[in-house]
Design an enzyme around this catalytic site. Structure first.
Site, short mmCIF file in Angstrom:
data_model
loop_
_atom_site.label_atom_id
_atom_site.label_comp_id
_atom_site.label_asym_id
_atom_site.label_seq_id
_atom_site.Cartn_x
_atom_site.Cartn_y
_atom_site.Cartn_z
N PHE A 149 1.90 1.32 1.58
CA PHE A 149 2.90 2.79 1.39
C PHE A 149 2.36 3.75 2.22
O PHE A 149 1.72 3.90 2.17
CB PHE A 149 2.33 2.73 0.33
N ALA B 131 -2.30 9.45 2.65
CA ALA B 131 -2.29 9.19 1.30
C ALA B 131 -2.79 11.23 0.46
O ALA B 131 -3.00 12.00 -0.26
CB ALA B 131 -3.16 8.69 0.53
N VAL C 254 -1.99 1.35 0.59
CA VAL C 254 -1.64 3.03 1.08
C VAL C 254 -2.58 3.35 2.14
O VAL C 254 -3.37 3.67 2.65
CB VAL C 254 -2.71 3.57 -0.20
N CYS C 255 -1.80 3.99 2.76
CA CYS C 255 -1.52 5.31 3.99
C CYS C 255 -2.75 6.16 4.22
O CYS C 255 -2.64 6.84 3.28
CB CYS C 255 -0.90 5.53 4.92
N ILE C 256 -3.53 5.89 4.49
CA ILE C 256 -5.31 6.55 4.02
C ILE C 256 -4.58 8.01 4.75
O ILE C 256 -5.09 9.36 4.04
CB ILE C 256 -6.71 6.33 4.77
#
Lengths: 128, 133
Positions: B39, B85, B80-82
């Site tokens: 994501f 996010a 999830v891309c840090i």
């Protein structure tokens, strides 16, 4: 006037426009809707969302008449560009209280030039 | 076939995540492996456990969780891309602690990680399919 320019599914604009339209009616505003570009697909008859798992909210358009929203304008050019005609649209009606509650069609097919004139007569145009 | 998926759009606003979910479900039903779902951009908003849609609507976050996409170590492969996010207000417990934030909102079926996970997914998978404009 609410300008509906997007297909009913794919993005949330059509659904959220319809929600604002109903709120505006609750505030007793003089509401009209225009369907132009892919927006004409919003009132196409026989929508089925089973395959995409989305809520089919097309039935809500039938309720517009009960909210005294009976001015729905559809761009003739947009219909024609998509190979559609008036027969492909949902039969949306309202009951005319000035004519013994006779059922009358809410949808009017207009040219873009006529639509442009209608838009120029509005106090507020909201585009979705 | 080993397939990975990248999702670039937020839930409810855009159909990309729904379409990706239908695609993943169909691929699994056909016997394919979903190696990883990544994501990115506004797609990270698909991972917040605080999502509360109206009762008669689909629950996009729970839909993803229901696919139960995990690796051999049992870790979630809904990644999830840090960076994406954090700048959009999504944190897990560890990131909340590091940044002095109370609470966390990543659904337990997802995990936060870096862009390397996307690159690795591209290398490891037969296909990387991107959903979004």
């Amino acid at each position: 006037m609410y300008l509906n320019r997007k297909a009913p599914y794919g993005t949330v604009y059509a659904l959220e426009s319809l929600e604002v339209v109903l709120i505006a009616a609750a505030f007793e505003q003089d509401v009209s809707l225009a369907f132009i570009d892919d927006g004409v697909y919003q009132i196409v008859e026989g929508q089925n969302t089973d395959g995409i798992g989305m809520k089919n909210f097309s039935k809500t358009y039938h309720a517009l008449g009960d909210y005294d929203i009976n001015q729905l304008y559809v761009s003739a050019e947009s219909l024609e560009e998509r190979g559609l005609s008036a027969d492909d649209l949902m039969p949306l009606v309202y009951e005319d209280e000035d004519d013994d509650w006779a059922e009358k069609p809410s949808v009017k097919i207009v040219t873009n030039a006529e639509l442009s004139k209608l838009m120029s007569e509005q106090d507020v145009c909201l585009s979705f | 076939m080993k397939i990975s998926i990248q999702i670039n759009e937020g839930p409810y606003q855009h159909q990309a995540s729904d379409s990706a979910y239908q695609f993943a479900k169909a691929a699994i039903a056909k016997g394919h492996e979903i190696f990883r779902v990544f994501f990115y951009h506004d797609g990270v908003d698909n991972a917040t456990r605080f999502t509360v849609p109206p009762q008669d609507d689909r629950h996009i976050v729970n839909n993803w969780a229901s696919l139960d996409i995990k690796n051999a170590e049992g870790e979630p492969e809904l990644v999830v891309c840090i960076a994406a996010a954090l700048r959009r207000g999504l944190v897990d417990e560890a990131e909340a602690g590091k940044n002095g934030i109370e609470g966390n909102n990543i659904h337990p079926a997802f995990r936060i990680s870096g862009l390397g996970q996307l690159i690795e997914a591209g290398i490891q998978s037969d296909r990387l399919v991107v959903f979004g404009d």
